[in-house]
Write a protein that holds these residues in place. Structure first.
Motif, PDB file in Angstrom:
ATOM      1  N   CYS A 237      13.486  -1.356 -10.046  1.00  0.00           N
ATOM      2  CA  CYS A 237      13.748  -0.182  -9.218  1.00  0.00           C
ATOM      3  C   CYS A 237      15.071   0.480  -9.587  1.00  0.00           C
ATOM      4  CB  CYS A 237      13.750  -0.563  -7.743  1.00  0.00           C
ATOM      5  SG  CYS A 237      12.112  -0.945  -7.091  1.00  0.00           S
ATOM      6  N   ALA A 238      16.040  -0.331 -10.025  1.00  0.00           N
ATOM      7  CA  ALA A 238      17.321   0.231 -10.451  1.00  0.00           C
ATOM      8  C   ALA A 238      17.154   1.044 -11.728  1.00  0.00           C
ATOM      9  CB  ALA A 238      18.342  -0.890 -10.656  1.00  0.00           C
ATOM     10  N   GLU A 239      16.273   0.542 -12.595  1.00  0.00           N
ATOM     11  CA  GLU A 239      16.012   1.256 -13.851  1.00  0.00           C
ATOM     12  C   GLU A 239      15.109   2.464 -13.646  1.00  0.00           C
ATOM     13  OE1 GLU A 239      14.272  -1.726 -16.290  1.00  0.00           O
ATOM     14  OE2 GLU A 239      16.104  -2.945 -16.437  1.00  0.00           O
ATOM     15  N   LYS A 240      14.136   2.308 -12.768  1.00  0.00           N
ATOM     16  CA  LYS A 240      13.174   3.387 -12.500  1.00  0.00           C
ATOM     17  C   LYS A 240      13.044   3.564 -10.986  1.00  0.00           C
ATOM     18  CE  LYS A 240      10.428   2.464 -16.663  1.00  0.00           C
ATOM     19  NZ  LYS A 240       9.065   2.139 -17.187  1.00  0.00           N
ATOM     20  N   PRO A 241      13.979   4.310 -10.391  1.00  0.00           N
ATOM     21  CA  PRO A 241      13.944   4.510  -8.938  1.00  0.00           C
ATOM     22  C   PRO A 241      12.595   5.076  -8.475  1.00  0.00           C
ATOM     23  CG  PRO A 241      16.001   5.321  -9.843  1.00  0.00           C
ATOM     24  CD  PRO A 241      15.121   4.992 -11.017  1.00  0.00           C
ATOM     25  N   GLY A 242      12.156   4.596  -7.314  1.00  0.00           N
ATOM     26  CA  GLY A 242      10.891   5.082  -6.770  1.00  0.00           C
ATOM     27  C   GLY A 242       9.683   4.302  -7.230  1.00  0.00           C
ATOM     28  N   THR A 243       9.906   3.222  -7.974  1.00  0.00           N
ATOM     29  CA  THR A 243       8.782   2.400  -8.428  1.00  0.00           C
ATOM     30  C   THR A 243       8.057   1.797  -7.228  1.00  0.00           C
ATOM     31  OG1 THR A 243       9.932   1.813 -10.475  1.00  0.00           O
ATOM     32  CG2 THR A 243       8.089   0.414  -9.822  1.00  0.00           C
ATOM     33  N   SER A 244       6.773   2.047  -7.143  1.00  0.00           N
ATOM     34  CA  SER A 244       6.004   1.537  -6.005  1.00  0.00           C
ATOM     35  C   SER A 244       5.693   0.059  -6.195  1.00  0.00           C
ATOM     36  CB  SER A 244       4.698   2.319  -5.852  1.00  0.00           C
ATOM     37  OG  SER A 244       3.814   2.022  -6.913  1.00  0.00           O
ATOM     38  N   TRP A 245       5.251  -0.559  -5.117  1.00  0.00           N
ATOM     39  CA  TRP A 245       4.845  -1.971  -5.134  1.00  0.00           C
ATOM     40  C   TRP A 245       3.708  -2.170  -6.142  1.00  0.00           C
ATOM     41  CZ3 TRP A 245       7.186  -5.859  -2.443  1.00  0.00           C
ATOM     42  CH2 TRP A 245       6.523  -7.075  -2.328  1.00  0.00           C
ATOM     43  N   GLU A 246       2.741  -1.244  -6.110  1.00  0.00           N
ATOM     44  CA  GLU A 246       1.592  -1.349  -7.008  1.00  0.00           C
ATOM     45  C   GLU A 246       2.007  -1.201  -8.463  1.00  0.00           C
ATOM     46  OE1 GLU A 246       1.746   0.599  -4.368  1.00  0.00           O
ATOM     47  OE2 GLU A 246       0.351  -0.392  -2.997  1.00  0.00           O
ATOM     48  N   GLN A 247       2.905  -0.257  -8.743  1.00  0.00           N
ATOM     49  CA  GLN A 247       3.393  -0.057 -10.109  1.00  0.00           C
ATOM     50  C   GLN A 247       4.168  -1.273 -10.598  1.00  0.00           C
ATOM     51  OE1 GLN A 247       5.565   3.546  -9.254  1.00  0.00           O
ATOM     52  NE2 GLN A 247       3.957   4.859 -10.111  1.00  0.00           N
ATOM     53  N   ALA A 248       4.951  -1.862  -9.701  1.00  0.00           N
ATOM     54  CA  ALA A 248       5.705  -3.057 -10.070  1.00  0.00           C
ATOM     55  C   ALA A 248       4.762  -4.211 -10.394  1.00  0.00           C
ATOM     56  CB  ALA A 248       6.651  -3.451  -8.939  1.00  0.00           C
ATOM     57  N   ALA A 249       3.684  -4.323  -9.644  1.00  0.00           N
ATOM     58  CA  ALA A 249       2.719  -5.400  -9.881  1.00  0.00           C
ATOM     59  C   ALA A 249       2.067  -5.281 -11.247  1.00  0.00           C
ATOM     60  CB  ALA A 249       1.653  -5.390  -8.783  1.00  0.00           C
ATOM     61  N   GLU A 250       1.880  -4.059 -11.732  1.00  0.00           N
ATOM     62  CA  GLU A 250       1.314  -3.853 -13.061  1.00  0.00           C
ATOM     63  C   GLU A 250       2.256  -4.343 -14.149  1.00  0.00           C
ATOM     64  OE1 GLU A 250       0.341   0.235 -13.440  1.00  0.00           O
ATOM     65  OE2 GLU A 250      -1.200   0.207 -11.863  1.00  0.00           O
ATOM     66  N   VAL A 251       3.555  -4.258 -13.882  1.00  0.00           N
ATOM     67  CA  VAL A 251       4.567  -4.661 -14.869  1.00  0.00           C
ATOM     68  C   VAL A 251       4.908  -6.148 -14.735  1.00  0.00           C
ATOM     69  CG1 VAL A 251       6.929  -4.284 -15.687  1.00  0.00           C
ATOM     70  CG2 VAL A 251       5.544  -2.343 -14.906  1.00  0.00           C
ATOM     71  N   LEU A 252       5.082  -6.584 -13.504  1.00  0.00           N
ATOM     72  CA  LEU A 252       5.593  -7.936 -13.245  1.00  0.00           C
ATOM     73  C   LEU A 252       4.513  -8.952 -12.912  1.00  0.00           C
ATOM     74  CD1 LEU A 252       8.569  -6.905 -10.908  1.00  0.00           C
ATOM     75  CD2 LEU A 252       8.650  -7.261 -13.385  1.00  0.00           C
ATOM     76  N   GLY A 253       3.289  -8.473 -12.690  1.00  0.00           N
ATOM     77  CA  GLY A 253       2.254  -9.356 -12.176  1.00  0.00           C
ATOM     78  C   GLY A 253       2.226  -9.243 -10.667  1.00  0.00           C
ATOM     79  N   PRO A 254       1.152  -9.663 -10.021  1.00  0.00           N
ATOM     80  CA  PRO A 254       1.028  -9.492  -8.564  1.00  0.00           C
ATOM     81  C   PRO A 254       2.042 -10.310  -7.786  1.00  0.00           C
ATOM     82  CG  PRO A 254      -0.712 -10.898  -9.417  1.00  0.00           C
ATOM     83  CD  PRO A 254      -0.012 -10.337 -10.611  1.00  0.00           C
ATOM     84  N   ASN A 255       2.480  -9.723  -6.667  1.00  0.00           N
ATOM     85  CA  ASN A 255       3.302 -10.459  -5.728  1.00  0.00           C
ATOM     86  C   ASN A 255       2.357 -11.172  -4.758  1.00  0.00           C
ATOM     87  OD1 ASN A 255       4.722 -10.797  -3.001  1.00  0.00           O
ATOM     88  ND2 ASN A 255       6.428 -10.261  -4.331  1.00  0.00           N
ATOM     89  N   THR A 256       2.558 -12.462  -4.550  1.00  0.00           N
ATOM     90  CA  THR A 256       1.596 -13.273  -3.793  1.00  0.00           C
ATOM     91  C   THR A 256       1.979 -13.460  -2.327  1.00  0.00           C
ATOM     92  OG1 THR A 256       2.715 -15.287  -4.544  1.00  0.00           O
ATOM     93  CG2 THR A 256       0.825 -14.517  -5.830  1.00  0.00           C
ATOM     94  N   TRP A 257       2.865 -12.564  -1.800  1.00  0.00           N
ATOM     95  CA  TRP A 257       3.209 -12.617  -0.379  1.00  0.00           C
ATOM     96  C   TRP A 257       1.938 -12.552   0.446  1.00  0.00           C
ATOM     97  CZ3 TRP A 257       2.182  -9.632   3.843  1.00  0.00           C
ATOM     98  CH2 TRP A 257       2.937  -9.879   4.987  1.00  0.00           C
ATOM     99  N   PRO A 258       1.818 -13.309   1.551  1.00  0.00           N
ATOM    100  CA  PRO A 258       2.855 -14.133   2.196  1.00  0.00           C
ATOM    101  C   PRO A 258       2.849 -15.599   1.760  1.00  0.00           C
ATOM    102  CG  PRO A 258       0.985 -13.928   3.649  1.00  0.00           C
ATOM    103  CD  PRO A 258       0.643 -13.141   2.421  1.00  0.00           C
ATOM    104  N   GLY A 259       2.268 -15.883   0.614  1.00  0.00           N
ATOM    105  CA  GLY A 259       2.331 -17.242   0.100  1.00  0.00           C
ATOM    106  C   GLY A 259       1.132 -18.084   0.501  1.00  0.00           C
ATOM    107  N   PRO A 260       1.102 -19.321   0.008  1.00  0.00           N
ATOM    108  CA  PRO A 260      -0.035 -20.202   0.282  1.00  0.00           C
ATOM    109  C   PRO A 260      -0.134 -20.578   1.756  1.00  0.00           C
ATOM    110  CG  PRO A 260       1.751 -21.435  -0.738  1.00  0.00           C
ATOM    111  CD  PRO A 260       2.142 -19.988  -0.808  1.00  0.00           C
ATOM    112  N   VAL A 261      -1.343 -20.600   2.254  1.00  0.00           N
ATOM    113  CA  VAL A 261      -1.577 -21.000   3.639  1.00  0.00           C
ATOM    114  C   VAL A 261      -1.182 -22.468   3.798  1.00  0.00           C
ATOM    115  CG1 VAL A 261      -3.345 -21.346   5.402  1.00  0.00           C
ATOM    116  CG2 VAL A 261      -3.448 -19.344   3.896  1.00  0.00           C
ATOM    117  N   GLY A 262      -0.446 -22.755   4.852  1.00  0.00           N
ATOM    118  CA  GLY A 262      -0.029 -24.146   5.032  1.00  0.00           C
ATOM    119  C   GLY A 262       0.872 -24.336   6.226  1.00  0.00           C
ATOM    120  N   ALA A 263       1.326 -25.571   6.382  1.00  0.00           N
ATOM    121  CA  ALA A 263       1.994 -26.010   7.608  1.00  0.00           C
ATOM    122  C   ALA A 263       3.370 -25.415   7.833  1.00  0.00           C
ATOM    123  CB  ALA A 263       2.102 -27.542   7.603  1.00  0.00           C
TER     124      ALA A 263
END
Length: 503
Positions: A237-263
């Motif tokens: 985002c610092a390099e390319k301001p306004g980068t959306s979550w979806e655009q970032a996922a294309e570059v970095l791979g998907p974000n897996t929030w909120p993480g694995p289901v568990g205790a």
């Protein structure tokens, strides 16, 4: 050792004109005495816990509260008695004033003389974290620095209310972005109702056969990977301001929030009820403010049952089945990349049904306060102030115009449908872009755009019709996730969306 619950601290606000619940932990058998403003009450510690109630008091302060068991003594200073409201929900209730429209300007006007104080319940995933993080929490007075993390909705509500009533208003923030209502109820509530039991059944299925240690390891690994992803996202985002979550996922791979289901995943069903709500319950409050529903749009048909179960449970735990509960109906919203699924329409309908069927509730209609492609609208002032109007009307009996127009009934006549509204007798005016907002359908339930005419002699009646539907049976208004056209009354509050088609 004698302790008061974590929500008790210097600068706290206590509820006026109600019995004041004070509670904590201590050594079994000891008698704990609480004194405030010349009034005392006592309780004996049993099973490590104690709770007592001070008699109702009028607004005032600042006071000292002294708690003693004869050996240990705790003193809290700068205590005010006023109005206390619980601010629950997800990200739009949590949304901080520093990020809101005109928020920085408002912050610069705040100081310790401001009659609003705030307590934030720590966001935690386990009881251990609740104990650890809660030990560092306290009530805060207002200042440009202290207040920047406060709920924008809550602050705007409290500023208006304190001005109207002339008393200090305390807010208890207890919310978490992205949370489902299923996070805020107990397991019994989910298990005992087949309409909503899928929330807990899906959790059980995904964790079946896993040990506690395995779930802990999986979640800690996710936390590490997620921190790395977020660091890369910040650089991107610092390099390319306004980068959306979806655009970032294309570059970095998907974000897996909120993480694995568990205790220990904080977004598991029931967690926030046990480790957040019950950390502050039964602190005496005037009522609840609740802004949530976005994260349950994947199960809109069961939201009414889930939501009303939450209201019932919270009231039960506070020991008052008429405790005021004021909700925010979801605003207009959809992502630019998505079609209009209309599932938010069903959530709004469930919210309105809850308002109509559950006693002592209020509803802030804010469909006109949404933003296209932004799930977090920046202007929170109208939301907070409409909540305040509801409170003034419902709780304080003030003669205020708190409602926009609302559907009352309809009749089929003259090849169309005549809709009758409440709160529309003084006229209706359009707001926003001129787009079609009414639809009509025959017995087949297939809706089409419709024209409408407001009765010249009675603005509470609207005639809806379409040349494409000769024998109309159903009518609906603004039945979209996102809309830009509204009908408002003299308050500026829009006609709440509705549909007479209930399938």
């Amino acid at each position: 050792m004698l302790k008061a619950a974590q929500i008790f601290s210097n600068y706290m606000v206590l509820q006026r004109r109600k019995n004041i619940s004070v509670f904590g932990t201590g050594e079994d058998g000891r008698t704990v005495t609480v004194t405030l403003n010349g009034v005392s009450a006592s309780a004996v510690v049993k099973d490590g816990k104690w709770q007592t109630e001070l008699s109702p008091m009028e607004a005032g302060g600042e006071y000292e509260m002294v708690i003693t068991d004869g050996t240990d003594t705790i003193t809290f200073y700068h205590v005010m008695i006023g109005e206390v409201w619980f601010c629950g929900g997800q990200s739009n209730m949590e949304f901080e004033i520093q990020n809101a429209k005109d928020g920085k300007e408002l912050l610069n006007t705040l100081n310790a003389n401001c009659p609003v104080r705030f307590y934030y319940t720590p966001k935690v995933g386990t009881e251990e974290d609740a104990e650890k993080q809660g030990a560092n929490t306290c009530w805060n007075t207002a200042s440009p620095e202290n207040s920047k993390y406060w709920s924008a909705v809550g602050l705007h509500f409290a500023l208006k209310l304190s001005k109207e009533l002339g008393v200090t208003v305390g807010l208890i923030g207890c919310n978490w972005g992205g949370s489902s209502a299923s996070n805020w109820v107990d397991r019994e509530t989910l298990e005992n109702d087949k309409t909503i039991s899928s929330y807990i059944e899906e959790y059980d299925e995904k964790t079946k056969g896993k040990t506690y240690e395995q779930m802990v390891e999986e979640y800690h690994q996710y936390e590490k990977e997620n921190a790395e992803w977020n660091e890369k996202y910040s650089k991107l985002c610092a390099e390319k301001p306004g980068t959306s979550w979806e655009q970032a996922a294309e570059v970095l791979g998907p974000n897996t929030w909120p993480g694995p289901v568990g205790a220990i995943n904080p977004f598991r069903p029931t967690n926030m009820f046990h480790n957040m709500v019950m950390r502050v319950c039964p602190y005496t409050i005037q009522g609840f403010l609740y802004y949530q529903g976005e994260s349950d749009d994947h199960k809109p048909d069961s939201y009414y049952r889930l939501f009303t179960s939450l209201i019932s449970l919270w009231r039960e735990k506070w020991g008052d089945d008429e405790l005021p509960f004021i909700l925010v109906q979801l605003p207009a919203f959809k992502y630019a990349k998505d079609p209009d699924y209309r599932h938010w329409s069903k959530i709004r309908s469930a919210q309105m049904k809850a308002y109509r069927t559950v006693k002592n509730t209020g509803i802030a209609v804010i469909t006109d306060c949404g933003e296209f492609d932004n799930i977090h609208p920046l202007d929170k002032k109208p939301v907070g102030e409409r909540l305040c109007l509801q409170a003034e009307k419902l709780v304080y009996g003030m003669d205020v115009k708190a409602f926009g127009p609302m559907f009352r009934s309809y009749i089929i006549k003259d090849g169309g449908i005549e809709v009758s509204l409440d709160y529309a007798e003084n006229g209706l005016t359009p707001k926003g872009e001129a787009k079609q907002c009414f639809e009509i359908a025959g017995a087949d339930g297939e809706f089409t755009e419709a024209e409408y005419k407001i009765d010249e002699n009675d603005s509470s009646k609207i005639f809806v019709y379409s040349d494409k539907v000769n024998e109309p049976k159903y009518v609906r208004y603004n039945w979209f996730n996102y809309m830009e056209s509204f009908l408002v009354n003299e308050t500026g509050i829009p006609l709440a969306p509705f549909s007479t088609f209930d399938k």
